[in-house]
Design a protein around this motif. Sequence first.
Motif, PDB file in Angstrom:
ATOM      1  N   PHE A 144      -9.998   0.954  -3.349  1.00  0.00           N
ATOM      2  CA  PHE A 144      -9.382  -0.366  -3.219  1.00  0.00           C
ATOM      3  C   PHE A 144     -10.523  -1.392  -3.304  1.00  0.00           C
ATOM      4  O   PHE A 144     -10.924  -2.010  -2.327  1.00  0.00           O
ATOM      5  N   ARG A 145     -11.052  -1.549  -4.541  1.00  0.00           N
ATOM      6  CA  ARG A 145     -12.302  -2.298  -4.715  1.00  0.00           C
ATOM      7  C   ARG A 145     -12.165  -3.784  -4.442  1.00  0.00           C
ATOM      8  O   ARG A 145     -13.102  -4.446  -4.023  1.00  0.00           O
ATOM      9  N   VAL A 151       0.844  -1.197   0.000  1.00  0.00           N
ATOM     10  CA  VAL A 151       0.000   0.000   0.000  1.00  0.00           C
ATOM     11  C   VAL A 151       0.880   1.247   0.000  1.00  0.00           C
ATOM     12  O   VAL A 151       1.890   1.308   0.713  1.00  0.00           O
ATOM     13  N   THR A 152       0.534   2.217  -0.813  1.00  0.00           N
ATOM     14  CA  THR A 152       1.134   3.543  -0.738  1.00  0.00           C
ATOM     15  C   THR A 152       0.215   4.357   0.164  1.00  0.00           C
ATOM     16  O   THR A 152      -0.982   4.453  -0.098  1.00  0.00           O
ATOM     17  N   HIS A 153       0.776   4.918   1.218  1.00  0.00           N
ATOM     18  CA  HIS A 153      -0.060   5.431   2.307  1.00  0.00           C
ATOM     19  C   HIS A 153      -0.469   6.883   2.087  1.00  0.00           C
ATOM     20  O   HIS A 153       0.199   7.805   2.534  1.00  0.00           O
ATOM     21  N   TRP A 154      -1.585   7.043   1.379  1.00  0.00           N
ATOM     22  CA  TRP A 154      -2.092   8.372   1.049  1.00  0.00           C
ATOM     23  C   TRP A 154      -2.429   9.183   2.292  1.00  0.00           C
ATOM     24  O   TRP A 154      -2.477  10.405   2.239  1.00  0.00           O
ATOM     25  N   ALA A 201      -3.364  -2.744  -4.439  1.00  0.00           N
ATOM     26  CA  ALA A 201      -4.733  -2.555  -4.925  1.00  0.00           C
ATOM     27  C   ALA A 201      -4.872  -3.113  -6.334  1.00  0.00           C
ATOM     28  O   ALA A 201      -5.826  -3.826  -6.657  1.00  0.00           O
ATOM     29  N   THR A 202      -3.923  -2.807  -7.205  1.00  0.00           N
ATOM     30  CA  THR A 202      -3.955  -3.317  -8.572  1.00  0.00           C
ATOM     31  C   THR A 202      -3.733  -4.824  -8.593  1.00  0.00           C
ATOM     32  O   THR A 202      -4.480  -5.565  -9.239  1.00  0.00           O
ATOM     33  N   GLU A 203      -2.736  -5.281  -7.860  1.00  0.00           N
ATOM     34  CA  GLU A 203      -2.391  -6.703  -7.947  1.00  0.00           C
ATOM     35  C   GLU A 203      -3.469  -7.589  -7.327  1.00  0.00           C
ATOM     36  O   GLU A 203      -3.778  -8.657  -7.856  1.00  0.00           O
ATOM     37  N   GLY A 233      -6.265   4.310  -6.312  1.00  0.00           N
ATOM     38  CA  GLY A 233      -5.472   3.322  -7.043  1.00  0.00           C
ATOM     39  C   GLY A 233      -5.465   3.479  -8.535  1.00  0.00           C
ATOM     40  O   GLY A 233      -5.661   2.499  -9.246  1.00  0.00           O
ATOM     41  N   PHE A 234      -5.228   4.685  -9.057  1.00  0.00           N
ATOM     42  CA  PHE A 234      -5.309   4.844 -10.514  1.00  0.00           C
ATOM     43  C   PHE A 234      -4.163   4.168 -11.245  1.00  0.00           C
ATOM     44  O   PHE A 234      -4.352   3.600 -12.302  1.00  0.00           O
ATOM     45  N   SER A 235      -2.949   4.263 -10.665  1.00  0.00           N
ATOM     46  CA  SER A 235      -1.790   3.621 -11.276  1.00  0.00           C
ATOM     47  C   SER A 235      -1.250   2.587 -10.289  1.00  0.00           C
ATOM     48  O   SER A 235      -1.474   2.698  -9.083  1.00  0.00           O
ATOM     49  N   TRP A 236      -0.507   1.638 -10.817  1.00  0.00           N
ATOM     50  CA  TRP A 236       0.081   0.607  -9.962  1.00  0.00           C
ATOM     51  C   TRP A 236       0.834   1.235  -8.797  1.00  0.00           C
ATOM     52  O   TRP A 236       0.680   0.842  -7.643  1.00  0.00           O
TER      53      TRP A 236
END
Lengths: 452, 452
Positions: free
Chosen positions: B324-325, A68-71, B111-113, B102-105
């Motif tokens: 983060f669906r 996770v990138t912690h926004w 989130a993407t993976e 999570g628009f980009s990896w």
Amino acid sequence: MDAEQLRECAHKMVDFISDYYKNIENFPVLSQVQPGYLRELLPDSAPTHPESFQDVLNDVQAKILPGVTHWQSPDYFAYFPSNSSVAGFLGEMLSAGINMVGFSWITSPAATELEMIVLDWLAKALKLPDEFLSIGPGGGVIQGTASEAVLVVLLAARDKVLRKVGKDAIGKLVVYSSDQTHSALQKACQIGGIHPENHRVLKTDPSTEYALSPESFCEAISHDIASGLIPFFLCATVGTTSSTAVDPLLALGEITKSNGMWFHVDAAYAGSACICQSSATILMDRSALIQSLSTNPEFLKNKASQGNMVVDYKDWQIPLGRRFRSLKLWMVLRLYGLENLQAYIRNHIELAKMFEELVKQDPRFEVAAPRKFSLVCLRLLPPQNNEDCANKLNHDLLESVNSTGKIFISHTVLSSKYVLRFAVGAPLTEERHIVAAWKVLQEEASALLRIL
Amino acid sequence: MDAEQLRECAHKMVDFISDYYKNIENFPVLSQVQPGYLRELLPDSAPTHPESFQDVLNDVQAKILPGVTHWQSPDYFAYFPSNSSVAGFLGEMLSAGINMVGFSWITSPAATELEMIVLDWLAKALKLPDEFLSIGPGGGVIQGTASEAVLVVLLAARDKVLRKVGKDAIGKLVVYSSDQTHSALQKACQIGGIHPENHRVLKTDPSTEYALSPESFCEAISHDIASGLIPFFLCATVGTTSSTAVDPLLALGEITKSNGMWFHVDAAYAGSACICQSSATILMDRSALIQSLSTNPEFLKNKASQGNMVVDYKDWQIPLGRRFRSLKLWMVLRLYGLENLQAYIRNHIELAKMFEELVKQDPRFEVAAPRKFSLVCLRLLPPQNNEDCANKLNHDLLESVNSTGKIFISHTVLSSKYVLRFAVGAPLTEERHIVAAWKVLQEEASALLRIL
């Protein structure tokens, strides 16, 4: 769905999330995992039998959080902030709990009516003229994202002009914006079938602080009309993504008015988003939007809708389904109050000013665009004014700063210069985080300059 | 955003929501408020100073809940179910807690993976061919709603054909569907600029149980090609909205293949949604989608994306931002397991069968379309076979049943007949709710027939 099982597990989840916020500074703010890391950690098909909640929580901690990138970290300064708050989180919880689908008024009257009311609150807080209120021809709606907001108004404007000139003229429609306008407009044009060569991306430069020039807009319109094209849409911005530039709304509005064009103002960062972190779309005249986005299938007909007694938000947006979005905005406005929200924003601006001062005191750096809100654009100056290596230098600085995991910043390009963006605004950010972030930037810059 | 304040308030909210589920049967399932009810109960501007959390919760109880239509009530049988579950709710909470975009990896690799992985799990659970998995040319993405799923594939198909024939040919593109296809397709066509007269809405009837006939599809294509038009897109459905009809996929697929057309299957109800209540889009070839929906602004560039090492889901959907669906789908699949999810669906189908039997035993009613899944279409037969008053009779029955607040059902029109839809599938629905619902329908029917 058992109420007592929900109670038990959800209390555990509350503690998990609260602990996450308590410890958020201990994570690298930008995730340092490599592409594909997660596939090696998870099974390759869904389980046949149930797993325990504790097992899943353990996996979140051990396998998900490292990716996770912690926004919400106080050390997050990239892109623009997208913040959570206690009130916002409670609104999300309640919305997920009630879990209704609010496409038509009848499917949950409170969802539609609360959204109309709080968007009127918002329009008043922003001091918009009365035409924007829902009691008149205008009104507001919360879109899923800012991208959808610009898409739906572009479609409304497109269909309005095509009703006049005929739908075969779509290849003649021209959209205007500056080279600082968010890429969401380009995507909206792609979706709406506006020909890419008919999207005028007007150049800006430091002389206007990257704001759109009314003169160049006028010139472009005249040229297009002379070529037989049809100017129909301008997207101006208050607070552009690269440098928070502010387009001159009054002068631009005069020009769109005299040319019968749709005038859209994107204030996703500097306007409403500053107060409420949601994708509010507020219109002076909702009818064109509804004409573009309405459908009326038999299975959704009902007395209240057929009698035109109510708003059905399905006709104001792309999707049919929608959550109880207004709960979040309502809770934020009520639990904090406008005065605190204003103070919250002012505090971010003060922190950004402080950061700007730190940059100015170090002669190795420059502030690369005027600071207007809480974004500071900066760059490391190349040794011996050698501009050829300046972009690579700043690109490398970005990579090395973000690789520390201590802070996360992003970048843009202004007048061909690679520029670092330091966006203040995460809810947990305090003065000490700004000071520490600047130290990281200075240290990484020193290391880079040393090996040059 | 204070971790301890979050903990305190969120625990209270958990109890509030759990109590809501405990008492959900005590509310009228369809809200009985009048249009505009809420404006009289709330102030007309946002508060300047904060209000207490308890005051807001009290308002939710006293002012909001009466205006809610309770989609999670066991007495909810309208439209289609849109269910919450303990696992789904926990996933929503966690997603709101982490609150990343999570628009980009790079903005949160997990989130993407995780989304790629769980959609592969889903494709396998649905026994789709390997081409649909993300390791090949295909892959899945969770859209915000089913409407967005059909929109994005329509855009991908549109742009793919326009790249071949030139973008000025947009007025020649033809879309095919049946008169049972969801209105989301019509809206997607409006958005994508497909001319309304080029949307072939092929008629269905009871002879095919409201499924699309391959013969009429073939005929329409031939006719359009002869007129110089370009057939490019078919939307078939597994489980239509009105009556859960199933289009003959194999035969239709052959025809689209031999005509080089895009073949989209909408299974929002009967397919994936049955298992996971999310808007999964699974593709055999993701490239056309990405070509249609990509943007690549400077401020979003990063090493992982530029190196084509990762998936950036922003290019698979309309909006830029995304939650983060996959956490929700992941939790549902893990905490229940596939076997329980299948049993859950089978149970709904058994309950629907039981309801169908009840309808068949009352000679005053008829089952109006074959039951395939857990939707029963029924209507009250008019006295003396007087079809002229049948539609009004059933319309009145719907109104009176829903006005009791005891159950909520919806309607459709099939072969010009007004038909009641009884959709089983709310998570709390048990046999006793079906029996009680049928009693409400019978009683209201008796009352109506008495005054005829």
